[in-house]
Design an enzyme around this catalytic site. Structure first.
Site, PDB file in Angstrom:
ATOM      1  N   GLN A 129      -5.302  -2.046   9.225  1.00 47.01           N
ATOM      2  CA  GLN A 129      -5.069  -3.362   8.627  1.00 47.01           C
ATOM      3  C   GLN A 129      -5.636  -4.450   9.545  1.00 47.01           C
ATOM      4  OE1 GLN A 129      -3.480  -3.858   5.512  1.00 47.01           O
ATOM      5  NE2 GLN A 129      -4.233  -5.931   5.809  1.00 47.01           N
ATOM      6  N   LYS A 145       0.840  -1.206   0.000  1.00 41.61           N
ATOM      7  CA  LYS A 145       0.000   0.000   0.000  1.00 41.61           C
ATOM      8  C   LYS A 145       0.873   1.253   0.000  1.00 41.61           C
ATOM      9  CE  LYS A 145      -3.818  -2.532   1.922  1.00 41.61           C
ATOM     10  NZ  LYS A 145      -4.457  -3.128   3.108  1.00 41.61           N
ATOM     11  N   ASP A 205     -11.868   1.839   3.378  1.00 44.89           N
ATOM     12  CA  ASP A 205     -12.135   0.399   3.222  1.00 44.89           C
ATOM     13  C   ASP A 205     -13.638   0.142   3.070  1.00 44.89           C
ATOM     14  OD1 ASP A 205     -10.036  -1.388   3.065  1.00 44.89           O
ATOM     15  OD2 ASP A 205      -9.668  -1.406   5.230  1.00 44.89           O
TER      16      ASP A 205
END
Ligand code: NAD
Length: 283
Positions: free
Chosen positions: A97, A53, A120
């Site tokens: 994460q 990322k 997300d």
């Protein structure tokens, strides 16, 4: 043999397009889109995803900040960091994460992220927006699957789409997105009876199970489109999807490989979401 849907090439092309959009956005507004990534603990797979990322942000001109927190970090410490980032004007997207260590509630942490920075799209508010078809962000993996279908000219409307898996991050939102594109959607899961009878009816089959080579050729209709979301690590260290690629590619019309299929698209969609968040922050 099937068309091999090349997620790596597609994501490279999409990142190139995005870089142009980000350059234009920065010169028009003076604002650089910013993404904060938080990782807690030492999960090796998560560490690889986070590095990917960071590199992807750098390649398209997104400012990124990574917060690497120790395994012993308390829930309150993590929530305090999220609150700080919610208020940080240089940060437009926040990604925590997953998985988190077991002493931290993922639900609580996701709920603490500002829905406007929830790149997300896991926050209940954003999930609700997706349910009613009025959203800014889509969850990255299912959105990546939809982008692949679109770029390969695969029509969803009227097709029987079978999704194996009902997780909140893949299966459920995938089903919603296929439905939104007018697919007729069946969701299968671990309690589904006669799974192969259902998967054999699929024009578009999406596997998001987490079991190596779970989908065998006899579970697939001739000419189906097969999308493999699974990422499984075999004993020899190699990666493998949920689909028996070698056998199924002889039957399918089109198929995604693992690696090089859905995986690279996930990060690309995260970058798109970060630009969207930056644009929305100015409204
Ligand atoms: P999960 O474990 O949360 O969900 C798995 C789903 O599979 C469950 O809904 C379960 O009901 C279903 N399932 C399990 N056994 C089954 C069976 N025998 N028959 C039918 N259904 C069964 O996993 P997830 O987070 O949705 O991830 C699924 C896979 O996708 C994993 O391999 C994961 O690593 C991968 N993944 C890939 C990406 C990517 O970027 N490509 C992103 C997220 C997840």
């Amino acid at each position: 043999m099937a068309i091999i849907i090349d997620g790596k090439a597609t994501s490279l092309a999409m990142k190139e397009e995005l870089k142009g959009k980000i350059d234009a956005f920065i010169s028009q507004t003076g604002v650089t889109p910013g993404l904060a990534v938080i990782i807690v603990g030492n999960n090796p797979a998560s560490a690889v995803y986070v590095r990917n990322k960071e590199n992807a942000c750098a390649a398209v001109g997104i400012h990124s900040e990574t917060f690497r927190l120790a395994e012993e970090t308390t829930e309150e410490e993590l929530l305090a960091l999220v609150r700080k980032l919610n208020a940080d004007e240089a940060i437009h997207g926040i990604l925590v994460q997953l998985p988190l260590p077991s002493h931290i509630s993922e639900e609580k942490v996701i709920a603490s992220i500002s829905p406007k920075k929830d790149v997300d799209a896991f926050h209940a508010e954003n999930v609700g927006h997706i349910m009613i078809g009025n959203y800014h962000f889509l969850p990255c993996t299912p959105a990546g699957v939809m982008a692949l279908l679109e770029r390969y000219g695969i029509e969803v409307a009227g097709k029987h789409c079978v999704v194996i898996g009902r997780s909140n991050i893949v299966g459920k939102p995938q089903a919603m997105l296929l439905l939104e594109k007018n697919g007729t959607v069946t969701v299968c899961h671990s309690k589904t009876k006669n799974l192969a009878d259902i998967t054999r009816q699929a024009d578009i089959l999406v596997a998001a199970v987490g079991r190596a080579r779970f989908v065998r050729a006899d579970m697939v209709k001739d000419g189906a489109v097969v999308i493999d979301v699974g990422i499984n690590r075999l004993a020899d260290g190699t990666l493998c999807g949920d689909v028996d690629f070698e056998a199924v590619k002889e039957k399918a019309y089109a198929i995604t490989p693992v690696p090089g299929g859905v995986g690279p698209m996930t990060v690309t969609m995260l970058l798109y979401n970060t630009l969207t968040a930056a644009k929305e922050s100015l409204k």
